[in-house]
Motif scaffolding. Structure first.
Motif, PDB file in Angstrom:
ATOM      1  N   ARG A 141       0.862  -1.499  -0.169  1.00 21.06           N
ATOM      2  CA  ARG A 141      -0.369  -0.143  -0.635  1.00 21.06           C
ATOM      3  C   ARG A 141       1.176   1.032  -0.198  1.00 21.06           C
ATOM      4  N   GLU A 142       2.153   1.049   0.084  1.00 19.64           N
ATOM      5  CA  GLU A 142       3.016   2.166   0.915  1.00 19.64           C
ATOM      6  C   GLU A 142       3.551   3.144  -0.394  1.00 19.64           C
ATOM      7  N   PHE A 143       3.603   1.600  -1.772  1.00 22.79           N
ATOM      8  CA  PHE A 143       3.675   1.959  -3.270  1.00 22.79           C
ATOM      9  C   PHE A 143       2.948   2.099  -3.889  1.00 22.79           C
ATOM     10  N   ALA A 144       1.559   2.257  -3.640  1.00 24.21           N
ATOM     11  CA  ALA A 144       0.646   2.801  -4.359  1.00 24.21           C
ATOM     12  C   ALA A 144      -0.053   4.395  -3.854  1.00 24.21           C
ATOM     13  N   ALA A 145       0.580   4.437  -2.452  1.00 27.03           N
ATOM     14  CA  ALA A 145       0.423   5.881  -2.064  1.00 27.03           C
ATOM     15  C   ALA A 145       1.468   6.767  -2.055  1.00 27.03           C
ATOM     16  N   GLU A 146       2.191   6.420  -2.988  1.00 31.01           N
ATOM     17  CA  GLU A 146       3.801   6.908  -3.057  1.00 31.01           C
ATOM     18  C   GLU A 146       3.197   8.009  -4.378  1.00 31.01           C
ATOM     19  N   TYR A 147       2.416   6.936  -4.911  1.00 26.38           N
ATOM     20  CA  TYR A 147       2.024   7.449  -6.183  1.00 26.38           C
ATOM     21  C   TYR A 147       0.809   7.679  -6.651  1.00 26.38           C
ATOM     22  N   GLY A 148      -0.148   7.127  -5.416  1.00 25.18           N
ATOM     23  CA  GLY A 148      -1.882   7.812  -6.282  1.00 25.18           C
ATOM     24  C   GLY A 148      -2.036   8.711  -5.172  1.00 25.18           C
ATOM     25  N   ASN A 149      -1.282   9.297  -3.782  1.00 22.09           N
ATOM     26  CA  ASN A 149      -1.869  10.368  -3.149  1.00 22.09           C
ATOM     27  C   ASN A 149      -1.801  11.351  -3.755  1.00 22.09           C
ATOM     28  N   LYS A 150      -0.870  11.220  -4.529  1.00 24.24           N
ATOM     29  CA  LYS A 150      -0.328  12.473  -5.938  1.00 24.24           C
ATOM     30  C   LYS A 150      -1.550  12.933  -7.338  1.00 24.24           C
ATOM     31  N   ILE A 151      -2.097  12.485  -7.239  1.00 28.03           N
ATOM     32  CA  ILE A 151      -3.173  12.442  -8.400  1.00 28.03           C
ATOM     33  C   ILE A 151      -4.064  13.153  -7.685  1.00 28.03           C
ATOM     34  N   ARG A 152      -3.928  14.607  -8.989  1.00 20.76           N
ATOM     35  CA  ARG A 152      -4.783  15.698  -9.075  1.00 20.76           C
ATOM     36  C   ARG A 152      -6.116  15.194  -9.831  1.00 20.76           C
ATOM     37  N   MET A 153      -7.644  16.218  -9.627  1.00 18.94           N
ATOM     38  CA  MET A 153      -8.794  15.389 -10.116  1.00 18.94           C
ATOM     39  C   MET A 153      -8.543  16.330 -11.190  1.00 18.94           C
ATOM     40  N   ASP A 154      -7.616  17.771 -11.450  1.00 18.52           N
ATOM     41  CA  ASP A 154      -8.035  18.474 -12.362  1.00 18.52           C
ATOM     42  C   ASP A 154      -6.625  18.584 -13.600  1.00 18.52           C
ATOM     43  N   ARG A 155      -5.389  17.760 -13.205  1.00 20.71           N
ATOM     44  CA  ARG A 155      -4.246  17.546 -14.112  1.00 20.71           C
ATOM     45  C   ARG A 155      -3.409  15.741 -14.346  1.00 20.71           C
ATOM     46  N   MET A 156      -2.979  15.949 -15.043  1.00 18.24           N
ATOM     47  CA  MET A 156      -2.178  14.855 -15.128  1.00 18.24           C
ATOM     48  C   MET A 156      -1.218  14.705 -14.407  1.00 18.24           C
ATOM     49  N   LEU A 157      -0.386  13.762 -13.878  1.00 23.48           N
ATOM     50  CA  LEU A 157       0.786  13.296 -12.927  1.00 23.48           C
ATOM     51  C   LEU A 157       1.520  13.941 -14.005  1.00 23.48           C
ATOM     52  N   GLU A 158       3.099  14.351 -13.860  1.00 24.21           N
ATOM     53  CA  GLU A 158       4.098  14.199 -14.123  1.00 24.21           C
ATOM     54  C   GLU A 158       5.011  12.458 -14.315  1.00 24.21           C
ATOM     55  N   LEU A 159       5.341  11.904 -15.153  1.00 23.86           N
ATOM     56  CA  LEU A 159       5.672  10.779 -14.954  1.00 23.86           C
ATOM     57  C   LEU A 159       5.817  10.788 -16.480  1.00 23.86           C
ATOM     58  N   PRO A 160       6.722   9.676 -16.149  1.00 27.35           N
ATOM     59  CA  PRO A 160       8.377   8.893 -17.554  1.00 27.35           C
ATOM     60  C   PRO A 160       7.437   8.785 -18.665  1.00 27.35           C
ATOM     61  N   HIS A 161       7.202   8.679 -20.159  1.00 26.93           N
ATOM     62  CA  HIS A 161       6.627   8.443 -20.612  1.00 26.93           C
ATOM     63  C   HIS A 161       7.420   6.825 -21.030  1.00 26.93           C
ATOM     64  N   VAL A 162       6.318   6.163 -20.538  1.00 32.00           N
ATOM     65  CA  VAL A 162       5.914   4.573 -21.924  1.00 32.00           C
ATOM     66  C   VAL A 162       5.771   3.984 -22.578  1.00 32.00           C
ATOM     67  N   SER A 163       6.904   3.425 -23.154  1.00 34.56           N
ATOM     68  CA  SER A 163       6.165   2.692 -24.508  1.00 34.56           C
ATOM     69  C   SER A 163       6.757   0.776 -24.878  1.00 34.56           C
ATOM     70  N   PRO A 164       5.539   0.644 -24.678  1.00 37.99           N
ATOM     71  CA  PRO A 164       5.819  -1.139 -24.274  1.00 37.99           C
ATOM     72  C   PRO A 164       6.549  -1.438 -25.436  1.00 37.99           C
ATOM     73  N   PRO A 165       6.991  -2.496 -25.552  1.00 37.50           N
ATOM     74  CA  PRO A 165       7.538  -3.285 -26.810  1.00 37.50           C
ATOM     75  C   PRO A 165       6.429  -3.629 -28.568  1.00 37.50           C
ATOM     76  N   MET A 166       5.345  -3.826 -27.517  1.00 30.19           N
ATOM     77  CA  MET A 166       4.187  -4.399 -28.317  1.00 30.19           C
ATOM     78  C   MET A 166       2.367  -4.332 -27.642  1.00 30.19           C
ATOM     79  N   HIS A 167       2.129  -4.254 -28.175  1.00 30.21           N
ATOM     80  CA  HIS A 167       0.132  -4.126 -28.156  1.00 30.21           C
ATOM     81  C   HIS A 167      -0.553  -5.191 -29.247  1.00 30.21           C
TER      82      HIS A 167
END
Length: 528
Positions: A321-347
Motif C-alpha cells: 500500500r505504501e508503493f501505491a500511495a507514493e504515487y496514488g496520493n499525488k493524483i489530482r482531478m484537474d491535471r495529469m501526473l508528471e510521469l516518465p514516458h512509457v512505451s511498451p514494446p508490443m500491443h
C-alpha cells in the motif's frame, strides 16, 4: 437491471456448469466436454485447442498460455505459466553486434518456444479426467473438416491481409484464393489437423520432439533464426503460487511474473486510495482516475518486471500500500501526473475463456500468439503459426526485460480470479494486448463500485491511456471526452475496440452461475 428496450445481451444463468469464450463453437465444445464427465480443465483445454484452429489471428498451438485453477472453488489457487523462452543462442550482445536494437514483429527472433501444448498437458495431468487424445478431437475435426469464419474473425483477417501476404508460408495456408477470408467462408487446414493428431497420440513429445519440432526449427533457421531442437526439447511448464491484493473485500489473484498481472494489482491498490463511487461510471473523473492508475502501474512494470529466473523483483514492495500511495496520493482531478514516458514494446491480441464445472472447479485461462497472426511465420509443412512473443523483449543491457538465453519475455496475457473469504466468486479476463490489466480493473470496478452485473460490466465503454494518447471507444460520452481533454489528456477514437472479455460469477448461496461474454468478439457464455 438491463433495459430491454435497448439492444444488448442478457446474462446467462445455470446451476451445473458454465463456460464463457470468444467463439460459440468453443463454448459449445467445452459444454460437451463437461457433459461427457470432464472437469473445468478438460473443458478449458478443449475450447482453447478449438480456438487455436478457428480463431487463428488470436491464438494457436504455436503460442503461449497462462491459467489459474482452484479445485472446488475454495482453497489453494494454482498458477500455470505456459510461456516460452528465447533460444539458448539469443544473447543480447549478439543482437547489439547485428545492429538490432528492437526485435522486429515478423522476425524469426520474435519467435519464442511455444509453451501452450506442454501447459495444456500439465493442466490436464493435474486436474483433468481426460487426456489430449480426447480433448483435441473438436480441434482436429475443425481443422480437417473445415470451420465457418465468424464476423469478428473476418474483420481481423482483413486487417491482417498485407501481413499474411508478405509472411512465411502464411499466404499458402491462410489466404484462400489469395484473399482474406470473409464471414461465412469455410476454411480447412489438413496440415494442422495432422499435427494435432500427432500431439493427441504422443502428447507434448509430438510437438517438442520429432517431425513437428524438426520442421519448426528448419523453417526458423532458414530465415535466420537461432532456434535448435534442444531449445524445443528443453521447454517445461512452470507451476507457481499466484499473487493477490484485496479490493473492496475481494482478493484478486494474478499469475506472477513473467506474467504482467502485477500491473492490474497495482492499479487496484492505487484506485483503493480514491472513492470511485463519487463519480458516475462514464464520467470524466472515473476515466481520469483509471488512466492515472494505469500510467503509474505501467511505469512500475516497465521499470521492474521481467523473468524472475533472470532478475530479482521485489514484489512485496511493489504490491504494498505504501508503493501505491507514493504515487496514488499525488493524483489530482484537474491535471495529469508528471510521469516518465512509457512505451511498451508490443500491443498484441489473444483469447480468454473461463470454465466452472458442477464440482465448482474453476479455471481462468488465456492463450495467445501475441500480435494478430503472430509472427506471420508458419512452419513449412505442419500448419503451425508461430507466435511473436519475443518482440516483447528489450535489446537493452541491464533492463529487467532484456533478451537473454532461455529467458521468458515480459508477457501481456493475464487470467484473473476474484475470491471472497477464500471462495471463488468470479473468474474473469479481458483480452487486448496492453489493455488487459486496465480492462480487468474496468470490469471489476464496474461490478464492485457501480453494481453492474457481469454482462453490463463487460459491455460498458472503455478507454486505454497508451503511449501518451487516451484511446476511447465510441460509447464514451462526448462530454466526458471534452472534459478529459480539458484536464490535459490527448484523446483519440478507435478503429478496433479494446479487446474482449468473459466472466463467470458464482453465487454460493443460490447454487447458481452467471456468465457474460463480450459483444466486441463473436463469443458467448453457455451453461446447463
Amino acid at each position: 437491471m438491463r433495459n430491454f428496450q435497448f439492444a444488448g445481451r442478457s446474462t446467462v444463468h445455470a446451476q451445473n456448469a458454465m463456460v464463457a469464450s470468444s467463439h460459440p463453437q468453443a463454448s459449445l465444445a467445452a459444454i460437451e466436454m463437461l457433459r461427457a464427465g470432464g472437469t473445468a480443465a478438460d473443458a478449458a483445454i478443449a475450447a482453447s485447442a478449438l480456438l487455436a484452429v478457428i480463431e487463428p489471428q488470436s491464438t494457436g498451438i504455436g503460442g503461449d498460455c497462462f491459467a489459474l485453477y482452484q479445485r472446488g472453488g475454495q482453497g489453494p489457487i494454482v498458477s500455470y505459466n505456459g510461456s516460452g523462452r528465447a533460444p539458448q543462442a539469443a544473447h543480447c550482445q549478439w543482437f547489439v553486434e547485428q545492429g538490432i536494437n528492437a526485435i522486429p514483429l515478423t522476425s524469426p527472433h520474435a519467435v519464442t518456444i511455444p509453451g501452450a501444448i506442454d501447459a495444456w498437458a500439465t493442466i490436464l495431468r493435474d486436474h483433468g479426467r481426460f487426456g489430449l487424445d480426447k480433448v483435441l478431437q473438436p480441434a482436429i475435426a475443425a481443422a480437417e473438416q473445415g470451420y465457418v469464419v465468424a464476423p469478428r474473425i473476418a474483420f481481423d483477417w482483413a486487417l491482417g491481409f498485407d501481413k499474411l501476404r508478405k509472411g512465411v508460408n502464411t499466404a499458402r495456408y491462410l489466404l484462400p484464393h489469395g484473399q482474406a477470408a470473409v464471414t461465412g467462408d469455410v476454411i480447412r487446414q489438413p496440415e494442422l489437423a495432422a499435427t494435432l493428431r500427432l500431439i493427441a497420440q504422443h502428447g507434448p513429445a509430438g510437438f517438442y520432439q520429432g517431425l513437428v519440432a524438426e520442421d519448426m526449427v528448419a523453417t526458423l533457421r532458414a530465415i535466420g533464426g537461432l532456434h535448435t531442437l534442444d531449445d524445443f526439447a528443453a521447454h517445461k511448464t512452470e507451476t507457481t503460487v499466484p499473487l493477490s491484493t484485496n479490493y473492496k473485500g475481494f482478493d484478486v489473484w494474478q499469475c506472477p511474473p513473467n506474467g504482467p498481472g502485477v500491473t492490474m494489482l497495482v492499479m487496484l491498490n492505487v484506485l483503493s486510495l480514491h472513492d470511485l463511487t463519487r463519480y458516475a461510471p462514464l464520467s470524466a473523473e472515473r476515466f481520469h482516475l483509471e488512466a492515472e492508475a494505469s500510467r503509474i502501474a505501467f511505469m512500475m512494470r516497465e521499470q521492474h518486471i521481467g523473468d524472475p529466473g533472470h532478475v530479482e523483483i521485489d514484489l512485496v514492495r511493489l504490491l504494498s500500500r505504501e508503493f501505491a500511495a507514493e504515487y496514488g496520493n499525488k493524483i489530482r482531478m484537474d491535471r495529469m501526473l508528471e510521469l516518465p514516458h512509457v512505451s511498451p514494446p508490443m500491443h498484441p491480441s489473444t483469447v480468454y475463456l473461463t470454465v466452472v464445472d458442477r464440482d465448482r472447479n474453476v479455471c481462468s485461462f488465456i492463450n495467445s500468439i501475441a500480435h494478430s497472426f503472430g509472427s506471420a511465420i508458419m512452419s513449412n509443412t505442419t500448419g503451425v503459426l508461430l507466435q511473436n512473443r519475443g518482440a516483447g523483449f528489450r535489446v537493452e543491457p541491464g533492463h529487467p526485460n532484456c533478451i537473454a538465453p532461455r529467458k521468458r519475455p515480459l508477457h501481456t496475457i493475464i487470467p484473473s480470479l476474484a475470491t471472497e473469504n477464500g471462495k471463488a466468486r468470479m473468474a474473469f479476463g479481458v483480452m487486448g494486448g496492453q489493455y488487459q490489466p486496465v480492462g480487468q480493473v474496468h470490469v471489476l470496478t464496474n461490478m464492485l463500485d457501480y453494481g453492474l452485473d457481469v454482462q453490463e460490466a463487460i459491455d460498458l465503454p472503455r478507454g486505454l491511456h497508451y503511449e501518451g494518447i487516451y484511446q476511447l471507444e465510441d460509447g464514451v460520452p462526448a462530454e466526458t471526452v471534452q472534459t478529459l481533454q480539458q484536464i490535459g489528456h490527448h484523446t483519440a477514437s478507435l478503429t478496433v475496440p479494446h479487446g474482449g472479455g468473459q466472466a463467470i460469477w458464482i453465487d454460493w448461496d443460490k447454487g447458481t452461475l452467471t456468465g457474460g461474454s463480450d459483444p466486441r468478439k463473436d463469443g458467448c457464455a453457455l451453461g446447463y
